[in-house]
Design a protein around this motif. Structure first.
Motif, PDB file in Angstrom:
ATOM      1  N   ILE A 136       0.852  -1.193   0.000  1.00 54.14           N
ATOM      2  CA  ILE A 136       0.000   0.000   0.000  1.00 54.14           C
ATOM      3  C   ILE A 136       0.885   1.240   0.000  1.00 54.14           C
ATOM      4  O   ILE A 136       1.738   1.410   0.860  1.00 54.14           O
ATOM      5  N   ASP A 137       0.657   2.101  -0.981  1.00 49.94           N
ATOM      6  CA  ASP A 137       1.513   3.271  -1.197  1.00 49.94           C
ATOM      7  C   ASP A 137       0.649   4.534  -1.149  1.00 49.94           C
ATOM      8  O   ASP A 137       0.664   5.344  -2.063  1.00 49.94           O
ATOM      9  N   GLN A 138      -0.086   4.668  -0.051  1.00 43.84           N
ATOM     10  CA  GLN A 138      -1.052   5.759   0.078  1.00 43.84           C
ATOM     11  C   GLN A 138      -1.047   6.266   1.520  1.00 43.84           C
ATOM     12  O   GLN A 138      -0.899   5.483   2.460  1.00 43.84           O
ATOM     13  N   GLU A 139      -1.243   7.572   1.665  1.00 42.98           N
ATOM     14  CA  GLU A 139      -1.282   8.185   2.995  1.00 42.98           C
ATOM     15  C   GLU A 139      -2.517   7.708   3.775  1.00 42.98           C
ATOM     16  O   GLU A 139      -3.465   7.179   3.203  1.00 42.98           O
ATOM     17  N   GLU A 140      -2.483   7.922   5.095  1.00 41.59           N
ATOM     18  CA  GLU A 140      -3.599   7.607   5.991  1.00 41.59           C
ATOM     19  C   GLU A 140      -4.073   6.162   5.830  1.00 41.59           C
ATOM     20  O   GLU A 140      -5.274   5.877   5.733  1.00 41.59           O
ATOM     21  N   SER A 141      -3.110   5.252   5.801  1.00 43.98           N
ATOM     22  CA  SER A 141      -3.407   3.822   5.730  1.00 43.98           C
ATOM     23  C   SER A 141      -2.817   3.137   6.963  1.00 43.98           C
ATOM     24  O   SER A 141      -1.776   3.550   7.476  1.00 43.98           O
ATOM     25  N   GLU A 182      -5.558 -10.356   9.232  1.00 46.81           N
ATOM     26  CA  GLU A 182      -4.855  -9.245   8.577  1.00 46.81           C
ATOM     27  C   GLU A 182      -5.900  -8.293   8.026  1.00 46.81           C
ATOM     28  O   GLU A 182      -6.794  -8.700   7.281  1.00 46.81           O
ATOM     29  N   ILE A 183      -5.792  -7.035   8.447  1.00 42.64           N
ATOM     30  CA  ILE A 183      -6.803  -6.040   8.125  1.00 42.64           C
ATOM     31  C   ILE A 183      -6.123  -4.757   7.656  1.00 42.64           C
ATOM     32  O   ILE A 183      -5.148  -4.304   8.260  1.00 42.64           O
ATOM     33  N   LEU A 184      -6.656  -4.186   6.575  1.00 41.29           N
ATOM     34  CA  LEU A 184      -6.219  -2.872   6.100  1.00 41.29           C
ATOM     35  C   LEU A 184      -7.285  -1.841   6.428  1.00 41.29           C
ATOM     36  O   LEU A 184      -8.494  -2.114   6.291  1.00 41.29           O
ATOM     37  N   PHE A 185      -6.830  -0.662   6.833  1.00 36.15           N
ATOM     38  CA  PHE A 185      -7.716   0.484   7.033  1.00 36.15           C
ATOM     39  C   PHE A 185      -7.245   1.600   6.100  1.00 36.15           C
ATOM     40  O   PHE A 185      -6.074   1.991   6.143  1.00 36.15           O
ATOM     41  N   LEU A 186      -8.180   2.100   5.286  1.00 41.98           N
ATOM     42  CA  LEU A 186      -7.833   3.097   4.279  1.00 41.98           C
ATOM     43  C   LEU A 186      -8.698   4.340   4.430  1.00 41.98           C
ATOM     44  O   LEU A 186      -9.833   4.280   4.906  1.00 41.98           O
ATOM     45  N   LYS A 187      -8.136   5.453   3.981  1.00 36.84           N
ATOM     46  CA  LYS A 187      -8.914   6.686   3.875  1.00 36.84           C
ATOM     47  C   LYS A 187     -10.062   6.454   2.892  1.00 36.84           C
ATOM     48  O   LYS A 187      -9.834   5.994   1.767  1.00 36.84           O
ATOM     49  N   GLU A 188     -11.281   6.767   3.343  1.00 37.47           N
ATOM     50  CA  GLU A 188     -12.435   6.510   2.484  1.00 37.47           C
ATOM     51  C   GLU A 188     -12.369   7.377   1.237  1.00 37.47           C
ATOM     52  O   GLU A 188     -12.124   8.583   1.307  1.00 37.47           O
ATOM     53  N   THR A 189     -12.572   6.755   0.099  1.00 35.42           N
ATOM     54  CA  THR A 189     -12.550   7.489  -1.150  1.00 35.42           C
ATOM     55  C   THR A 189     -13.970   7.869  -1.565  1.00 35.42           C
ATOM     56  O   THR A 189     -14.945   7.350  -1.022  1.00 35.42           O
ATOM     57  N   SER A 190     -14.087   8.796  -2.498  1.00 37.68           N
ATOM     58  CA  SER A 190     -15.389   9.264  -2.971  1.00 37.68           C
ATOM     59  C   SER A 190     -15.187   9.954  -4.305  1.00 37.68           C
ATOM     60  O   SER A 190     -14.055  10.239  -4.719  1.00 37.68           O
ATOM     61  N   SER A 216      -2.470  -5.800  -2.371  1.00 38.51           N
ATOM     62  CA  SER A 216      -1.888  -6.365  -1.147  1.00 38.51           C
ATOM     63  C   SER A 216      -2.169  -7.837  -0.916  1.00 38.51           C
ATOM     64  O   SER A 216      -1.426  -8.504  -0.186  1.00 38.51           O
ATOM     65  N   GLY A 217      -3.266  -8.329  -1.479  1.00 43.39           N
ATOM     66  CA  GLY A 217      -3.699  -9.687  -1.156  1.00 43.39           C
ATOM     67  C   GLY A 217      -4.452  -9.770   0.158  1.00 43.39           C
ATOM     68  O   GLY A 217      -4.748 -10.871   0.632  1.00 43.39           O
ATOM     69  N   ILE A 218      -4.780  -8.632   0.763  1.00 44.24           N
ATOM     70  CA  ILE A 218      -5.522  -8.601   2.026  1.00 44.24           C
ATOM     71  C   ILE A 218      -7.009  -8.467   1.708  1.00 44.24           C
ATOM     72  O   ILE A 218      -7.443  -7.520   1.053  1.00 44.24           O
ATOM     73  N   LYS A 219      -7.807  -9.440   2.216  1.00 42.24           N
ATOM     74  CA  LYS A 219      -9.231  -9.475   1.877  1.00 42.24           C
ATOM     75  C   LYS A 219     -10.063  -8.550   2.752  1.00 42.24           C
ATOM     76  O   LYS A 219     -11.079  -8.022   2.301  1.00 42.24           O
ATOM     77  N   GLU A 228     -11.578  -2.980  -3.225  1.00 43.52           N
ATOM     78  CA  GLU A 228     -11.257  -4.012  -4.210  1.00 43.52           C
ATOM     79  C   GLU A 228      -9.833  -3.841  -4.740  1.00 43.52           C
ATOM     80  O   GLU A 228      -9.074  -4.814  -4.886  1.00 43.52           O
ATOM     81  N   ARG A 229      -9.481  -2.604  -5.018  1.00 46.29           N
ATOM     82  CA  ARG A 229      -8.133  -2.323  -5.542  1.00 46.29           C
ATOM     83  C   ARG A 229      -7.075  -2.610  -4.483  1.00 46.29           C
ATOM     84  O   ARG A 229      -5.992  -3.117  -4.798  1.00 46.29           O
ATOM     85  N   ALA A 230      -7.377  -2.318  -3.210  1.00 49.85           N
ATOM     86  CA  ALA A 230      -6.430  -2.603  -2.130  1.00 49.85           C
ATOM     87  C   ALA A 230      -6.153  -4.099  -2.036  1.00 49.85           C
ATOM     88  O   ALA A 230      -5.017  -4.516  -1.778  1.00 49.85           O
ATOM     89  N   PHE A 231      -7.162  -4.925  -2.261  1.00 54.33           N
ATOM     90  CA  PHE A 231      -6.954  -6.379  -2.270  1.00 54.33           C
ATOM     91  C   PHE A 231      -6.053  -6.785  -3.428  1.00 54.33           C
ATOM     92  O   PHE A 231      -5.152  -7.615  -3.277  1.00 54.33           O
TER      93      PHE A 231
END
Length: 430
Positions: free
Chosen positions: A58-63, A78-86, A106-109, A100-103
């Motif tokens: 993951i190459d994004q801020e606030e992750s 294993e859990i990812l938390f991302l800045k909500e997009t809109s 990263s392979g993280i579901k 979906e793109r983060a999966f």
């Protein structure tokens, strides 16, 4: 991102290696870097924290990445938390990662938006007994700014004082220092981009060109080959500027007869390369310049052969010092009396070669690696001896990046970048 997407299997492997070394009933959390302000509404370009990148891609801020291998339910491990997009964010800032793109990256579901982090963390902490905090313990680290990771560690420890604390850094220092084959390929790609930049310079450099014009040629070539740019602040040091080890002003005119020490290299997909070459402004080395140049090259070639499994970093530098002492005697820069009377803590050769010869390299230019532990196969090191002679108006350093092999000599990732004095002269005058 400018770089091509990395196969997520690399990050899946990296997480598996990390979680295998976690204690039972433990949680580890990793944060993105901040975007750092300059003034008004200006910011520095975002640069991802290498640890969360190593473990997720993951190459994004606030992750945030949370790892909990013993969680009661599989989707909590294993859990990812991302800045909500809109749509609004996409219009103003560009697209951010969807779940979906983060999966795919990263392979993280299991992916949540950042606003759910504290609630989910609280549940995970109720199942766990140990928290792995991620502190920066690199031997060269000097950090005045409080990072997002450091703020989080302070908050986390205060909120959950009954939990035991363990360190992620010691695990990561070992894991990140030994590269997967995919990582070596990415570093090789960065080296290949660096080669293109260097070859471009050989036909560009002439008397009276400025150091900053050389810098401009390099950044042009790097970016057009999908690099974000320099892997570190470039050193373009002509004449006596080369005797300032971290000269970064790059604002002087290059004079006929002088040498230019170029410590310049590209990154690719957050992986560094690290090159140094020293070239003649006029396209030809003087006899004395070539004499010193070949001495440095001999030290580099012999030092490279020592980078084998089991070698200890500190003892390696002692042996390189012996090589350099012999060359400096041959050049008449020191004599036998200097060696016989030398201070063991600052040997005679240090007058002309005062820095180390090798450091780990990878996601950071000065990468993770525990220097008191023996070298292992698939570690990547620089090899960068130099001789600096202010009284003669020049300094010479030569540097390649090599991979330690299980058997035999290290593999040189910069094997195609010209280094022999005669080849450089031929290319500059071709």
């Amino acid at each position: 991102m400018k770089y091509h997407q990395i196969d997520r299997q690399l990050f899946i492997k990296n997480r598996a290696k990390f979680t295998a070394q976690m204690k039972p009933k433990s949680v580890a959390v990793f944060n993105s870097n901040d975007i750092y302000p300059v003034s008004a509404d200006s910011t520095l370009p975002f640069a991802q924290h290498r640890d969360i990148f190593y473990l997720s891609g993951i190459d994004q801020e606030e992750s945030i990445l949370l790892l909990f291998p013993n969680a009661p339910y599989e989707n909590q491990r294993e859990i990812l938390f991302l800045k909500e997009t809109s749509e609004h964010i996409a219009i103003w800032e560009g697209e951010k990662l969807t779940k979906e793109r983060a999966f795919e990256v990263s392979g993280i579901k299991t992916v949540y938006w950042l606003q759910d982090f504290e609630k989910i963390l609280n549940e995970m902490m109720s199942y766990s007994e140990i928290m792995y905090i991620n502190t920066n313990e690199h031997y060269r680290a000097s950090v005045d700014t409080e990072t997002r990771e450091a703020r989080f560690v302070k908050w986390w420890a205060a909120k959950y004082p009954a939990h035991q604390v363990a360190k992620s850094n010691t695990i990561l220092q070992r894991l990140r220092s030994v590269k997967e084959s995919e990582e070596i390929d990415l570093i090789q790609h960065a080296c290949d981009i660096t080669e293109r930049g260097f070859r471009r310079l050989l036909s560009f450099v002439k008397p009276n060109v400025t150091e900053y014009e050389i810098e401009a040629e390099l950044i042009h070539e790097f970016i057009r080959n999908r690099s974000k740019g320099f892997a570190y602040t470039p050193i373009i040091a002509s004449g006596n500027n080369a005797n300032v080890l971290h000269y970064i002003e790059n604002n002087q005119q290059c004079k006929a007869g002088d040498l230019i020490l170029l410590d310049v290299a590209a990154e690719y997909a957050n992986y560094s390369s690290d090159l140094t070459r020293t070239i003649p402004v006029s396209g030809r080395y003087t006899h004395r310049q070539k004499e010193v140049y070949k001495a440095v090259l001999r030290v580099k070639n012999e030092a490279t052969k020592m980078l084998t499994p089991g070698t200890l970093w500190r003892q390696y530098h002692v042996e390189v010092g012996k090589l350099m002492t012999s060359e400096l005697l041959g050049l008449g820069l020191i004599d036998k009396a200097d060696v016989q009377n030398e201070n063991p803590d600052w040997p005679a050769y240090k007058k002309y070669f005062m820095h180390g010869t090798s450091h780990h390299m990878g996601l950071d230019t000065h990468d993770y690696g525990l220097l008191h532990e023996p070298m292992q196969a698939n570690m990547v090191f620089t090899v960068e001896p130099g001789i600096y002679i202010p009284a003669e108006g020049f300094g010479i350093r030569l540097e390649d990046n090599v991979v330690v092999q299980a058997t035999g000599e290290p593999f040189n990732l910069m094997r195609n970048i010209p280094i022999e004095a005669e080849e450089i002269e031929s290319l500059m005058n071709g």
